[in-house]
Design a protein around this motif. Structure first.
Motif, PDB file in Angstrom:
ATOM      1  N   ASP A  30     112.057  99.753  75.523  1.00  0.00           N
ATOM      2  CA  ASP A  30     111.727  98.888  75.325  1.00  0.00           C
ATOM      3  C   ASP A  30     111.838  97.457  75.489  1.00  0.00           C
ATOM      4  O   ASP A  30     112.754  96.704  75.326  1.00  0.00           O
ATOM      5  CB  ASP A  30     112.562  99.313  73.944  1.00  0.00           C
ATOM      6  N   ARG A  31     110.523  96.595  75.154  1.00  0.00           N
ATOM      7  CA  ARG A  31     110.991  95.457  76.000  1.00  0.00           C
ATOM      8  C   ARG A  31     109.205  95.206  75.521  1.00  0.00           C
ATOM      9  O   ARG A  31     108.252  95.038  75.570  1.00  0.00           O
ATOM     10  CB  ARG A  31     110.564  95.416  78.027  1.00  0.00           C
ATOM     11  N   ARG A  32     109.571  93.965  74.672  1.00  0.00           N
ATOM     12  CA  ARG A  32     108.365  92.864  74.393  1.00  0.00           C
ATOM     13  C   ARG A  32     107.414  92.510  75.313  1.00  0.00           C
ATOM     14  O   ARG A  32     106.146  92.876  74.593  1.00  0.00           O
ATOM     15  CB  ARG A  32     108.986  91.389  73.797  1.00  0.00           C
ATOM     16  N   TYR A  33     107.423  92.114  76.311  1.00  0.00           N
ATOM     17  CA  TYR A  33     105.731  91.955  77.413  1.00  0.00           C
ATOM     18  C   TYR A  33     105.050  93.688  77.655  1.00  0.00           C
ATOM     19  O   TYR A  33     103.991  93.243  77.141  1.00  0.00           O
ATOM     20  CB  TYR A  33     106.268  91.871  79.000  1.00  0.00           C
ATOM     21  N   LEU A  34     105.659  95.080  77.038  1.00  0.00           N
ATOM     22  CA  LEU A  34     105.085  95.774  76.975  1.00  0.00           C
ATOM     23  C   LEU A  34     103.952  95.853  75.414  1.00  0.00           C
ATOM     24  O   LEU A  34     102.536  96.237  75.465  1.00  0.00           O
ATOM     25  CB  LEU A  34     105.338  96.716  76.976  1.00  0.00           C
ATOM     26  N   ALA A  35     104.814  95.118  74.532  1.00  0.00           N
ATOM     27  CA  ALA A  35     104.350  95.612  73.301  1.00  0.00           C
ATOM     28  C   ALA A  35     103.329  93.797  72.663  1.00  0.00           C
ATOM     29  O   ALA A  35     102.892  94.530  72.164  1.00  0.00           O
ATOM     30  CB  ALA A  35     105.672  95.283  72.009  1.00  0.00           C
ATOM     31  N   GLN A  36     103.672  93.221  73.325  1.00  0.00           N
ATOM     32  CA  GLN A  36     103.144  92.076  72.866  1.00  0.00           C
ATOM     33  C   GLN A  36     101.429  92.076  73.556  1.00  0.00           C
ATOM     34  O   GLN A  36     100.819  93.032  74.459  1.00  0.00           O
ATOM     35  CB  GLN A  36     103.184  90.779  74.229  1.00  0.00           C
ATOM     36  N   GLY A  37     100.686  91.957  72.810  1.00  0.00           N
ATOM     37  CA  GLY A  37      98.881  92.501  73.016  1.00  0.00           C
ATOM     38  C   GLY A  37      98.791  93.707  72.435  1.00  0.00           C
ATOM     39  O   GLY A  37      97.734  93.288  72.567  1.00  0.00           O
ATOM     40  N   THR A  38      99.519  94.578  72.644  1.00  0.00           N
ATOM     41  CA  THR A  38      98.945  96.042  71.865  1.00  0.00           C
ATOM     42  C   THR A  38      98.282  95.996  70.684  1.00  0.00           C
ATOM     43  O   THR A  38      97.503  97.118  70.575  1.00  0.00           O
ATOM     44  CB  THR A  38      99.766  96.894  71.912  1.00  0.00           C
ATOM     45  N   GLY A  39      98.496  95.602  69.306  1.00  0.00           N
ATOM     46  CA  GLY A  39      97.810  95.566  68.257  1.00  0.00           C
ATOM     47  C   GLY A  39      98.949  97.208  67.616  1.00  0.00           C
ATOM     48  O   GLY A  39      98.822  96.965  66.225  1.00  0.00           O
ATOM     49  N   LEU A  40     100.026  96.842  67.759  1.00  0.00           N
ATOM     50  CA  LEU A  40     101.044  98.052  67.608  1.00  0.00           C
ATOM     51  C   LEU A  40     101.192  97.600  66.871  1.00  0.00           C
ATOM     52  O   LEU A  40     102.315  96.604  66.648  1.00  0.00           O
ATOM     53  CB  LEU A  40     101.243  99.203  68.117  1.00  0.00           C
ATOM     54  N   SER A  41     101.911  98.549  65.857  1.00  0.00           N
ATOM     55  CA  SER A  41     103.383  98.519  64.576  1.00  0.00           C
ATOM     56  C   SER A  41     104.419  98.826  65.601  1.00  0.00           C
ATOM     57  O   SER A  41     104.456  99.589  66.914  1.00  0.00           O
ATOM     58  CB  SER A  41     103.213  99.271  63.300  1.00  0.00           C
ATOM     59  N   ASP A  42     105.614  98.599  65.277  1.00  0.00           N
ATOM     60  CA  ASP A  42     106.698  99.147  65.713  1.00  0.00           C
ATOM     61  C   ASP A  42     107.085 100.631  65.728  1.00  0.00           C
ATOM     62  O   ASP A  42     107.517 100.819  66.999  1.00  0.00           O
ATOM     63  CB  ASP A  42     108.035  98.457  64.600  1.00  0.00           C
ATOM     64  N   ASP A  43     106.702 101.215  65.445  1.00  0.00           N
ATOM     65  CA  ASP A  43     106.917 102.673  65.017  1.00  0.00           C
ATOM     66  C   ASP A  43     105.629 102.894  65.874  1.00  0.00           C
ATOM     67  O   ASP A  43     105.473 103.961  66.441  1.00  0.00           O
ATOM     68  CB  ASP A  43     106.096 103.707  63.722  1.00  0.00           C
ATOM     69  N   GLY A  44     104.580 102.646  65.886  1.00  0.00           N
ATOM     70  CA  GLY A  44     103.232 102.568  67.098  1.00  0.00           C
ATOM     71  C   GLY A  44     103.612 102.290  68.513  1.00  0.00           C
ATOM     72  O   GLY A  44     103.249 102.867  69.242  1.00  0.00           O
TER      73      GLY A  44
END
Length: 143
Positions: A56-70
């Motif tokens: 659970d890291r911001r740098y992994l989530a950024q730019g993916t376009g995924l929702s929190d659940d996604g």
């Protein structure tokens, strides 16, 4: 309890195919866990939660376009893919991209394995709360 090695052996029974749209491996893993002691079931839930929390890291989530659940489901896909993939993703952000897909979202089924195994084993509802909160944004150090 359950060791990390035991956890990864159990996860390996899912076939390292987070994009597979088949519930059978998750059902088989549920049944396998239900055949053992309750502390093995809760141990599985604890190690899973810790792995998801670590991813659970911001740098992994950024730019993916995924929702929190996604983003949670994509992290599940990384875990289903195996121990080595988790290590690779943590070392190289680019390695996360193949798991941030709609197809990989089926890996969220791993989230239900422990509670279903517990219900199958005991006939009671799951009331265990894991030490690590794996919901998106919970790992404050990395957000």
């Amino acid at each position: 309890m359950l060791t990390d090695d035991e956890f990864w052996e159990l996860v390996a029974t899912l076939g390292a195919r987070p994009d597979a749209q088949d519930d059978t491996p998750y059902e088989e893993l549920t049944e396998k866990l239900a055949q053992g002691p309750v502390d093995r079931i809760t141990g599985f839930a604890e190690v899973l939660a810790r792995q998801l929390y670590e991813l659970d890291r911001r740098y992994l989530a950024q730019g993916t376009g995924l929702s929190d659940d996604g983003f949670l489901y994509a992290r599940c896909a990384v875990v289903v893919a195996g121990r080595e993939v988790v290590a690779t993703v943590l070392a190289d952000k680019a390695a996360f991209a193949p798991y941030a897909t709609d197809e990989a979202a089926h890996a969220e089924s791993i989230l239900d394995v422990a509670s279903n195994a517990y219900r199958l084993k005991t006939g009671r509802e799951w009331d265990h709360i894991e030490k690590f909160d794996y919901e998106t944004g919970s790992n404050e150090k990395w957000w």
